[in-house]
Scaffold this motif. Structure first.
Motif, PDB file in Angstrom:
ATOM      1  N   ARG B  31       0.809  -1.220   0.000  1.00 16.42           N
ATOM      2  CA  ARG B  31       0.000   0.000   0.000  1.00 16.42           C
ATOM      3  C   ARG B  31       0.842   1.270   0.000  1.00 16.42           C
ATOM      4  O   ARG B  31       0.295   2.373   0.119  1.00 16.42           O
ATOM      5  N   VAL B  32       2.144   1.130  -0.163  1.00 20.54           N
ATOM      6  CA  VAL B  32       3.010   2.312  -0.278  1.00 20.54           C
ATOM      7  C   VAL B  32       3.184   2.620  -1.768  1.00 20.54           C
ATOM      8  O   VAL B  32       3.710   1.802  -2.521  1.00 20.54           O
ATOM      9  N   ILE B  33       2.720   3.798  -2.173  1.00 21.36           N
ATOM     10  CA  ILE B  33       2.704   4.142  -3.602  1.00 21.36           C
ATOM     11  C   ILE B  33       3.926   4.977  -3.975  1.00 21.36           C
ATOM     12  O   ILE B  33       4.276   5.926  -3.283  1.00 21.36           O
ATOM     13  N   ARG B  34       4.561   4.599  -5.080  1.00 26.01           N
ATOM     14  CA  ARG B  34       5.750   5.279  -5.577  1.00 26.01           C
ATOM     15  C   ARG B  34       5.401   6.405  -6.565  1.00 26.01           C
ATOM     16  O   ARG B  34       4.258   6.533  -6.976  1.00 26.01           O
ATOM     17  N   ARG B  35       6.433   7.153  -6.971  1.00 23.17           N
ATOM     18  CA  ARG B  35       6.202   8.264  -7.911  1.00 23.17           C
ATOM     19  C   ARG B  35       6.033   7.790  -9.349  1.00 23.17           C
ATOM     20  O   ARG B  35       5.364   8.449 -10.141  1.00 23.17           O
ATOM     21  N   ASN B  36       6.693   6.692  -9.704  1.00 25.28           N
ATOM     22  CA  ASN B  36       6.618   6.274 -11.115  1.00 25.28           C
ATOM     23  C   ASN B  36       5.427   5.354 -11.368  1.00 25.28           C
ATOM     24  O   ASN B  36       4.840   4.800 -10.434  1.00 25.28           O
ATOM     25  N   SER B  37       5.104   5.217 -12.637  1.00 26.80           N
ATOM     26  CA  SER B  37       3.964   4.393 -13.028  1.00 26.80           C
ATOM     27  C   SER B  37       4.440   3.020 -13.503  1.00 26.80           C
ATOM     28  O   SER B  37       5.640   2.766 -13.601  1.00 26.80           O
ATOM     29  N   LEU B  38       3.475   2.147 -13.786  1.00 27.23           N
ATOM     30  CA  LEU B  38       3.788   0.892 -14.478  1.00 27.23           C
ATOM     31  C   LEU B  38       4.350   1.231 -15.864  1.00 27.23           C
ATOM     32  O   LEU B  38       4.245   2.360 -16.330  1.00 27.23           O
ATOM     33  N   MET B  39       4.898   0.234 -16.544  1.00 26.14           N
ATOM     34  CA  MET B  39       5.516   0.447 -17.858  1.00 26.14           C
ATOM     35  C   MET B  39       4.493   0.877 -18.917  1.00 26.14           C
ATOM     36  O   MET B  39       4.859   1.415 -19.957  1.00 26.14           O
ATOM     37  N   ASP B  40       3.208   0.611 -18.669  1.00 25.48           N
ATOM     38  CA  ASP B  40       2.178   1.035 -19.627  1.00 25.48           C
ATOM     39  C   ASP B  40       1.501   2.335 -19.178  1.00 25.48           C
ATOM     40  O   ASP B  40       0.546   2.787 -19.820  1.00 25.48           O
ATOM     41  N   GLY B  41       1.962   2.907 -18.077  1.00 25.22           N
ATOM     42  CA  GLY B  41       1.419   4.186 -17.613  1.00 25.22           C
ATOM     43  C   GLY B  41       0.029   4.107 -17.017  1.00 25.22           C
ATOM     44  O   GLY B  41      -0.572   5.147 -16.702  1.00 25.22           O
ATOM     45  N   SER B  42      -0.512   2.902 -16.827  1.00 23.19           N
ATOM     46  CA  SER B  42      -1.915   2.770 -16.420  1.00 23.19           C
ATOM     47  C   SER B  42      -2.190   3.227 -14.990  1.00 23.19           C
ATOM     48  O   SER B  42      -3.294   3.651 -14.679  1.00 23.19           O
ATOM     49  N   ARG B  43      -1.202   3.125 -14.126  1.00 25.92           N
ATOM     50  CA  ARG B  43      -1.382   3.601 -12.746  1.00 25.92           C
ATOM     51  C   ARG B  43      -0.001   3.705 -12.108  1.00 25.92           C
ATOM     52  O   ARG B  43       0.984   3.206 -12.658  1.00 25.92           O
ATOM     53  N   ARG B  44       0.064   4.319 -10.933  1.00 26.26           N
ATOM     54  CA  ARG B  44       1.339   4.368 -10.227  1.00 26.26           C
ATOM     55  C   ARG B  44       1.612   3.020  -9.569  1.00 26.26           C
ATOM     56  O   ARG B  44       0.718   2.223  -9.335  1.00 26.26           O
ATOM     57  N   GLU B  45       2.898   2.787  -9.351  1.00 30.57           N
ATOM     58  CA  GLU B  45       3.384   1.497  -8.876  1.00 30.57           C
ATOM     59  C   GLU B  45       3.439   1.488  -7.349  1.00 30.57           C
ATOM     60  O   GLU B  45       3.670   2.522  -6.739  1.00 30.57           O
ATOM     61  N   ASN B  46       3.245   0.308  -6.736  1.00 29.95           N
ATOM     62  CA  ASN B  46       3.454   0.239  -5.288  1.00 29.95           C
ATOM     63  C   ASN B  46       4.813  -0.413  -4.997  1.00 29.95           C
ATOM     64  O   ASN B  46       5.426  -1.036  -5.864  1.00 29.95           O
ATOM     65  N   ASP B  47       5.257  -0.242  -3.746  1.00 28.44           N
ATOM     66  CA  ASP B  47       6.590  -0.703  -3.347  1.00 28.44           C
ATOM     67  C   ASP B  47       6.761  -2.220  -3.430  1.00 28.44           C
ATOM     68  O   ASP B  47       7.869  -2.698  -3.698  1.00 28.44           O
ATOM     69  N   ALA B  48       5.694  -2.979  -3.187  1.00 30.73           N
ATOM     70  CA  ALA B  48       5.829  -4.439  -3.184  1.00 30.73           C
ATOM     71  C   ALA B  48       6.067  -4.960  -4.596  1.00 30.73           C
ATOM     72  O   ALA B  48       6.968  -5.772  -4.834  1.00 30.73           O
ATOM     73  N   GLU B  49       5.272  -4.473  -5.547  1.00 28.69           N
ATOM     74  CA  GLU B  49       5.460  -4.935  -6.929  1.00 28.69           C
ATOM     75  C   GLU B  49       6.770  -4.395  -7.515  1.00 28.69           C
ATOM     76  O   GLU B  49       7.430  -5.063  -8.305  1.00 28.69           O
ATOM     77  N   HIS B  50       7.155  -3.192  -7.093  1.00 24.40           N
ATOM     78  CA  HIS B  50       8.471  -2.652  -7.474  1.00 24.40           C
ATOM     79  C   HIS B  50       9.590  -3.561  -6.952  1.00 24.40           C
ATOM     80  O   HIS B  50      10.558  -3.840  -7.670  1.00 24.40           O
ATOM     81  N   SER B  51       9.460  -4.024  -5.717  1.00 29.00           N
ATOM     82  CA  SER B  51      10.501  -4.872  -5.119  1.00 29.00           C
ATOM     83  C   SER B  51      10.610  -6.191  -5.881  1.00 29.00           C
ATOM     84  O   SER B  51      11.711  -6.713  -6.096  1.00 29.00           O
ATOM     85  N   TRP B  52       9.460  -6.746  -6.277  1.00 35.16           N
ATOM     86  CA  TRP B  52       9.491  -7.950  -7.129  1.00 35.16           C
ATOM     87  C   TRP B  52      10.207  -7.648  -8.439  1.00 35.16           C
ATOM     88  O   TRP B  52      11.064  -8.406  -8.899  1.00 35.16           O
ATOM     89  N   TYR B  53       9.871  -6.496  -9.019  1.00 29.77           N
ATOM     90  CA  TYR B  53      10.397  -6.178 -10.345  1.00 29.77           C
ATOM     91  C   TYR B  53      11.918  -6.026 -10.323  1.00 29.77           C
ATOM     92  O   TYR B  53      12.617  -6.564 -11.197  1.00 29.77           O
ATOM     93  N   VAL B  54      12.449  -5.315  -9.338  1.00 34.80           N
ATOM     94  CA  VAL B  54      13.904  -5.140  -9.295  1.00 34.80           C
ATOM     95  C   VAL B  54      14.608  -6.456  -8.929  1.00 34.80           C
ATOM     96  O   VAL B  54      15.729  -6.712  -9.391  1.00 34.80           O
ATOM     97  N   GLY B  55      13.938  -7.311  -8.144  1.00 35.44           N
ATOM     98  CA  GLY B  55      14.493  -8.651  -7.895  1.00 35.44           C
ATOM     99  C   GLY B  55      14.608  -9.436  -9.199  1.00 35.44           C
ATOM    100  O   GLY B  55      15.617 -10.100  -9.473  1.00 35.44           O
TER     101      GLY B  55
END
Lengths: 206, 206
Positions: B31-55
């Motif tokens: 539930r922590v929302i970041r400044r950047n969006s998903l790669m398709d721009g559809s919404r802003r990204e949260n920290d958990a999915e960002h953490s998966w992505y960088v992993g």
């Protein structure tokens, strides 16, 4: 959306471009919505944050796997385990017909998605996914146990969560707990207790 | 929300209960929302999915780290690197005052959150986070490079994405690319190209 075009085309640059194209593709996992909600019930969970969560569970609960389990391999397996759902979507595990149909759909998805990587990496990633699905190694069994454990914990935390919505009964959940037990005796025992508690609280019908 | 109560209280069960309490706490990262969006721009990204992505980026791009880098440690570091934001929130990296104030807030968050684990694990997780923040090892420098790379890629993919919203200029982004370069020469070069392309396309002012 733009594909990056490079001035030169040395093999290493081609390789990096291929890897970035794969990275862009897998971002779609953030838009695949699962049946269970967050632990506070505020919204349903997506596959990407779920994948992070079960990777974290492996790091936190690794000592509950059989001795000698390679936890770093479990983490890697869990990070990639749902990528096929970019094409195949999330299948509701209590819908037996959908689960049966899902096998071929997911295999086709794996064929397409992993092949976007340079071929050596495609092989390694595909091996991780195949191993997870086959559940023959201790690593795969523990990974699958965590994948089953997380939504039971979420439904327990949220007064039954999405169980009533999909008319799930206790014995169906206990069937899934068997898979947890195969990966970890202590997490299996814990999950059976969660099911019993949910029943006693009236959040899950027998 | 319910805390699970156990009938017995053997030390191993206490330990598992403590680990599960930590697992429930970290779900908040979704539930922590970041400044950047998903790669398709559809919404802003949260920290958990960002953490998966960088992993995942670590698994995909590991060969662009210096030889001998322990990629599995990089993955572990990236999965835990944002947990402090459960308390501290996401800090906008182009807001220098906020970044300065953030250091103490995040340290206090680390003190609280990692201490929820059994003490041996609290130490291990805290060491991962401290290492990431210090950027003194090749693993930490590569992890931080990926953490910086992902939002630049997202903004590039979405015609500038959230850069214009926060009035970011090219030289500010190039400052961040230096950190990518310190972790990986080839990813640094790639990121500079992304910045230049974004400028040429009119998505990022010089």
């Amino acid at each position: 959306m733009h594909r990056v075009s490079r001035v030169t085309s040395a093999p290493e640059e081609d390789r990096l471009n291929t890897q970035i194209a794969f990275a862009l593709e897998i971002d779609k996992l953030k838009r695949v919505i699962r049946r269970n909600s967050l632990m506070d019930g505020s919204r349903r969970e997506n596959d990407a944050e779920h994948s992070w969560y079960v990777g974290m569970l492996a790091m936190i609960l690794g000592e509950h796997a059989p001795p000698g389990t390679d936890i770093q391999r479990v983490v890697a397996m869990l990070l990639v385990h749902d990528l096929v759902e970019i094409d195949a979507g999330d299948t509701f595990i209590y819908d037996a017909a959908a689960v049966a149909a899902q096998i071929e759909t997911e295999r086709a998805a794996a064929d397409r998605i992993f092949a976007l990587l340079p071929s050596d990496q495609a092989t390694l990633f595909r091996e991780l996914w195949d191993e997870f699905e086959a559940r023959e190694t201790v690593e795969a069994r523990f990974a699958k146990a965590l994948d089953r454990f997380a939504p039971i914990l979420a439904n327990h935390q949220t007064e039954g969560g999405t169980w009533p919505l999909f008319k799930v009964r206790a014995d169906q959940v206990r069937e899934k707990v068997k898979i947890i037990e195969e990966g970890s005796a202590s997490l299996g025992a814990y999950a059976y207790e969660l099911v019993d508690l949910s029943v006693r609280r009236g959040h899950l019908p027998e």
